[in-house]
Design a protein around this motif. Structure first.
Motif, mmCIF file in Angstrom:
data_model
loop_
_atom_site.group_PDB
_atom_site.id
_atom_site.type_symbol
_atom_site.label_atom_id
_atom_site.label_comp_id
_atom_site.label_asym_id
_atom_site.label_seq_id
_atom_site.Cartn_x
_atom_site.Cartn_y
_atom_site.Cartn_z
ATOM 1 N N GLU A 218 -5.482 -2.174 14.188
ATOM 2 C CA GLU A 218 -5.811 -1.052 13.212
ATOM 3 C C GLU A 218 -7.064 -0.673 13.510
ATOM 4 O O GLU A 218 -7.993 -1.265 13.979
ATOM 5 C CB GLU A 218 -6.012 -1.693 11.773
ATOM 6 C CG GLU A 218 -4.678 -1.843 11.092
ATOM 7 C CD GLU A 218 -5.184 -2.858 9.663
ATOM 8 O OE1 GLU A 218 -5.910 -2.360 9.095
ATOM 9 O OE2 GLU A 218 -4.253 -3.361 9.216
ATOM 10 N N GLN B 234 0.798 -1.327 -0.050
ATOM 11 C CA GLN B 234 0.045 0.009 -0.240
ATOM 12 C C GLN B 234 0.782 1.353 0.016
ATOM 13 O O GLN B 234 0.320 2.225 -0.260
ATOM 14 C CB GLN B 234 -0.924 -0.012 1.235
ATOM 15 C CG GLN B 234 -1.971 -1.001 0.981
ATOM 16 C CD GLN B 234 -2.983 -1.252 2.443
ATOM 17 O OE1 GLN B 234 -2.652 -1.822 3.192
ATOM 18 N NE2 GLN B 234 -4.063 -0.390 2.258
ATOM 19 N N HIS C 98 0.938 -9.016 4.634
ATOM 20 C CA HIS C 98 -0.259 -8.283 4.588
ATOM 21 C C HIS C 98 -0.691 -8.386 3.037
ATOM 22 O O HIS C 98 -0.779 -7.388 2.343
ATOM 23 C CB HIS C 98 0.219 -6.824 4.976
ATOM 24 C CG HIS C 98 -0.925 -6.019 5.326
ATOM 25 N ND1 HIS C 98 -0.971 -5.251 6.398
ATOM 26 C CD2 HIS C 98 -2.159 -5.558 4.635
ATOM 27 C CE1 HIS C 98 -2.352 -4.500 6.448
ATOM 28 N NE2 HIS C 98 -3.014 -4.666 5.386
ATOM 29 N N GLU D 143 -5.248 -9.990 9.083
ATOM 30 C CA GLU D 143 -6.491 -10.600 8.631
ATOM 31 C C GLU D 143 -6.816 -11.571 7.474
ATOM 32 O O GLU D 143 -7.054 -11.134 6.262
ATOM 33 C CB GLU D 143 -7.173 -9.185 7.969
ATOM 34 C CG GLU D 143 -6.911 -8.031 8.749
ATOM 35 C CD GLU D 143 -7.782 -6.807 8.139
ATOM 36 O OE1 GLU D 143 -8.296 -6.620 7.076
ATOM 37 O OE2 GLU D 143 -8.213 -5.742 8.995
ATOM 38 N N GLU E 290 -5.500 1.882 -1.398
ATOM 39 C CA GLU E 290 -6.774 1.254 -0.631
ATOM 40 C C GLU E 290 -7.268 -0.089 -1.460
ATOM 41 O O GLU E 290 -8.386 0.008 -1.888
ATOM 42 C CB GLU E 290 -7.664 2.229 -0.102
ATOM 43 C CG GLU E 290 -8.825 1.457 0.313
ATOM 44 C CD GLU E 290 -8.543 0.782 1.686
ATOM 45 O OE1 GLU E 290 -7.694 1.028 2.407
ATOM 46 O OE2 GLU E 290 -9.508 -0.008 1.985
ATOM 47 N N TRP E 291 -6.366 -0.718 -1.861
ATOM 48 C CA TRP E 291 -6.788 -2.137 -2.401
ATOM 49 C C TRP E 291 -7.581 -1.887 -3.807
ATOM 50 O O TRP E 291 -7.355 -1.176 -4.663
ATOM 51 C CB TRP E 291 -7.354 -3.110 -1.498
ATOM 52 C CG TRP E 291 -6.247 -3.327 -0.365
ATOM 53 C CD1 TRP E 291 -6.635 -2.955 1.025
ATOM 54 C CD2 TRP E 291 -4.816 -3.819 -0.241
ATOM 55 N NE1 TRP E 291 -5.521 -2.977 1.794
ATOM 56 C CE2 TRP E 291 -4.586 -3.742 1.127
ATOM 57 C CE3 TRP E 291 -4.247 -4.308 -1.190
ATOM 58 C CZ2 TRP E 291 -3.321 -4.112 1.315
ATOM 59 C CZ3 TRP E 291 -2.874 -4.844 -0.919
ATOM 60 C CH2 TRP E 291 -2.453 -4.854 0.367
HETATM 61 C C1 GBH Z 1 -7.776 -3.539 6.797
HETATM 62 O O1 GBH Z 1 -8.915 -4.250 6.111
HETATM 63 C C2 GBH Z 1 -6.819 -3.714 6.248
HETATM 64 O O2 GBH Z 1 -5.790 -4.497 6.921
HETATM 65 C C3 GBH Z 1 -5.964 -2.600 5.445
HETATM 66 O O3 GBH Z 1 -4.905 -2.960 4.618
HETATM 67 C C4 GBH Z 1 -7.047 -1.495 4.522
HETATM 68 O O4 GBH Z 1 -6.102 -0.421 4.217
HETATM 69 C C5 GBH Z 1 -7.719 -0.867 5.634
HETATM 70 O O5 GBH Z 1 -8.580 -2.235 6.433
HETATM 71 C C6 GBH Z 1 -9.141 -0.194 5.027
HETATM 72 O O6 GBH Z 1 -9.671 -0.945 4.401
HETATM 73 O O7 GBH Z 1 -18.710 -5.467 3.118
HETATM 74 O O8 GBH Z 1 -18.996 -3.330 3.893
HETATM 75 O O9 GBH Z 1 -19.508 -5.075 5.216
HETATM 76 C C7 GBH Z 1 -10.233 -3.693 6.302
HETATM 77 C C8 GBH Z 1 -11.258 -4.895 6.869
HETATM 78 C C9 GBH Z 1 -12.976 -6.443 6.734
HETATM 79 C C10 GBH Z 1 -13.123 -3.867 6.460
HETATM 80 C C11 GBH Z 1 -14.435 -6.416 5.924
HETATM 81 C C12 GBH Z 1 -14.526 -4.128 5.710
HETATM 82 C C13 GBH Z 1 -16.452 -5.619 5.260
HETATM 83 C C14 GBH Z 1 -16.979 -4.284 4.540
HETATM 84 N N1 GBH Z 1 -12.475 -5.209 6.279
HETATM 85 N N2 GBH Z 1 -15.195 -5.184 5.844
HETATM 86 S S1 GBH Z 1 -18.508 -4.615 3.953
#
Ligand code: GBH
Length: 488
Positions: free
Chosen positions: A384, A23, A123, A168, A441-442
């Motif tokens: 986080e 990232q 990660h 994660e 952001e992926w």
């Molecule tokens: C993290 O993951 C990551 O570790 C990081 O790399 C990333 O940049 C950061 O968060 C911000 O996104 O389908 O709308 O219910 C995020 C973990 C888990 C958050 C699943 C969103 C479901 C969204 N995510 N969750 S939804």
């Protein structure tokens, strides 16, 4: 919860910020690094907004010295970063000393600045060459992961004390292999459950091997955990929807790690929704695997963004789903998803469309502490927590400013939620804001900004946002101060 008096943090509480290699680093093909699954996925048409990729990102690979200086200015006590497998072992093969040298330089710079390095080994950026051999659906990837981890430890074991195996694994498995909205973009329930098992196996193997090398290391894993609340706690269908969300997000990983078993109800659901996937998982779990996965850890990293408000009946006014930003059709990440509906409960939302619910963090920490961590003698960290907002840059005499009032409040409220958990007896030892910098952001590319520091992607200029200034003040005071809201 609003703050009416100064609330101090415990003296040993650590304040930090987090990032991840793909990232922020950029330099995607320098000094021997080869492609990871994210380099490949970013090039799949429609997979990532604007076809953004991490080739340059925040150019941290070249600017790490300035970035460490920035961390020092903010007063961070610790910095959580990840190492890139493709830098350390390009294509998952032989060790690349030039790749390791970058992390040595970074860690030395951090130590010089009195910032504790917190290293995450994975990660989400597996070498693409390993994906072509099956990726996380292949048991061998767990062995390759252990080799990679040991080579990072060979180089950095003398200067890094805190090691996290995975970030994660739910996202790696179910967003990557089942929903297909993250790399490697596969869409299969079987692949998702196999990936989850091999990620857990890789985690346990690495904990065991690092522990054997050095009993002093602090070892752990970071999970994305959530609070699933049923729309009506008296409605059995709503309660069952919440059970399935909790089981598939949280217990799928917590139970093997802390209890050495997969949750029985979730295995039961799996056989009804996809008998072949269940059979594949059963066949993949070899004798000894669950013991390996349950190797004791010192600390559990909790990543908390938002809760889930779900029911078993269609919602009258359903919220927009948050996870698939692109025109690439995602599937549900949950093997058992039929009849689960997300409902709107009127909470404020971030620009990811995620709910803002600080009390959820308190509830989550209390639950994970009571049910898993305390009985195992494991401490907790919030590794986080953060929010994306549509920041606006204004020019002032002293240069650009970002008045990100919502993020500033977000940080304050969630730190308050951590203090509430501590007051309730939870042993939570630190907090990392996600993220230090705006970054890649992926699947959302550069469109969503989570940083307490703004990055101008044209000039790579960094600007500490108001939220970053506020975080710095909180760290300096080691307390949440009711006055700091007014002091800007
Ligand atoms: C993290 O993951 C990551 O570790 C990081 O790399 C990333 O940049 C950061 O968060 C911000 O996104 O389908 O709308 O219910 C995020 C973990 C888990 C958050 C699943 C969103 C479901 C969204 N995510 N969750 S939804």
């Amino acid at each position: 919860m609003s703050v009416s008096e100064t609330r101090p943090f415990p003296t040993d509480f650590l304040f930090g910020a987090a990032t991840a290699a793909y990232q922020i680093e950029g330099a995607a093909f320098e000094d021997g690094r080869t492609a990871s699954i994210w380099d490949a996925f970013a090039r799949v048409p429609g997979a990532v907004i604007n076809a953004d990729n991490g080739d340059v990102a925040c150019d941290h690979y070249h600017r790490y010295r300035d970035d460490v200086a920035l961390m020092q200015r903010l007063g961070l006590q610790t910095y959580r970063f990840s190492t890139s497998w493709s830098r350390v072992r390009p294509d998952g093969g032989a060790v690349n000393p030039a790749g390791l040298d970058f992390y040595k330089r970074l860690v030395d710079e951090l130590r010089e600045a009195d910032i504790i390095p917190w290293l995450t080994l994975y990660h989400w950026d597996m070498p693409q060459a390993l994906e072509e051999k099956g990726g996380w659906t292949s048991r061998e990837t767990a062995d390759r992961f252990a080799e990679y981890a040991l080579s990072v430890h060979d180089a950095l074991g003398d200067r890094v004390d805190i090691w996290t195996t995975l970030n994660e694994p739910w996202c790696s498995s179910f967003l990557g292999y089942t929903a297909g909205v993250h790399a490697p973009g596969r869409q299969s329930v079987t692949d998702g459950v196999l990936a989850a098992h091999h990620l857990l196996l890789g985690h346990g193997t690495v904990v065991r091997e690092l522990r054997a090398r050095d009993a002093e290391l602090e070892l752990g894993i970071t999970l994305n955990l959530t609070v699933a609340e049923p729309v009506d706690p008296a409605d059995p269908a709503d309660v069952d929807a919440a059970r399935r969300i909790d089981g598939q997000f949280n217990r799928w990983f917590l139970d093997p790690i802390f209890r050495g078993e997969y949750p029985g109800d979730i295995l039961g659901d799996l056989v009804t929704v996809d008998a072949a996937a269940r059979a594949a998982l059963d066949a993949a779990i070899l004798p000894g695997d669950l013991e390996t996965i349950a190797t004791p850890i010192d600390s559990l990293g909790v990543n908390y963004y938002h809760g889930e408000f779900v029911g078993g009946h269609e919602a009258p006014n359903p919220p927009r789903p948050g996870e698939a930003p692109t025109d690439r059709e995602g599937r549900s990440p949950f093997p058992s998803h039929e009849g689960i509906f997300w409902h709107e409960r009127g909470l404020p939302r971030t620009s990811m469309n995620w709910e803002v619910q600080p009390e959820g963090l308190t509830i989550l920490l209390e639950r994970v502490w009571e049910e898993y961590a305390r009985p195992a003698g494991t401490t907790l960290y919030v590794t986080e927590n953060g929010a994306a907002y549509d920041d606006v840059v204004t020019m002032s005499e002293s240069g650009p400013r970002v008045h990100d009032e919502e993020r500033r409040e977000f940080v304050r409220m969630h730190l308050g939620a951590v203090l509430d958990a501590i007051a309730a007896g939870v042993d939570v030892r630190g907090y990392f804001y996600w993220s230090l910098l705006d970054n890649y952001e992926w699947a959302w590319g550069y469109e969503k900004r989570f940083g307490i520091v703004r990055v101008d992607y044209d000039t790579q200029e960094r600007t500490v946002k108001d939220s970053g200034l506020e975080y710095g003040r909180i760290i300096a005071a080691r307390a949440l101060d009711p006055e700091s809201a007014a002091r800007r």
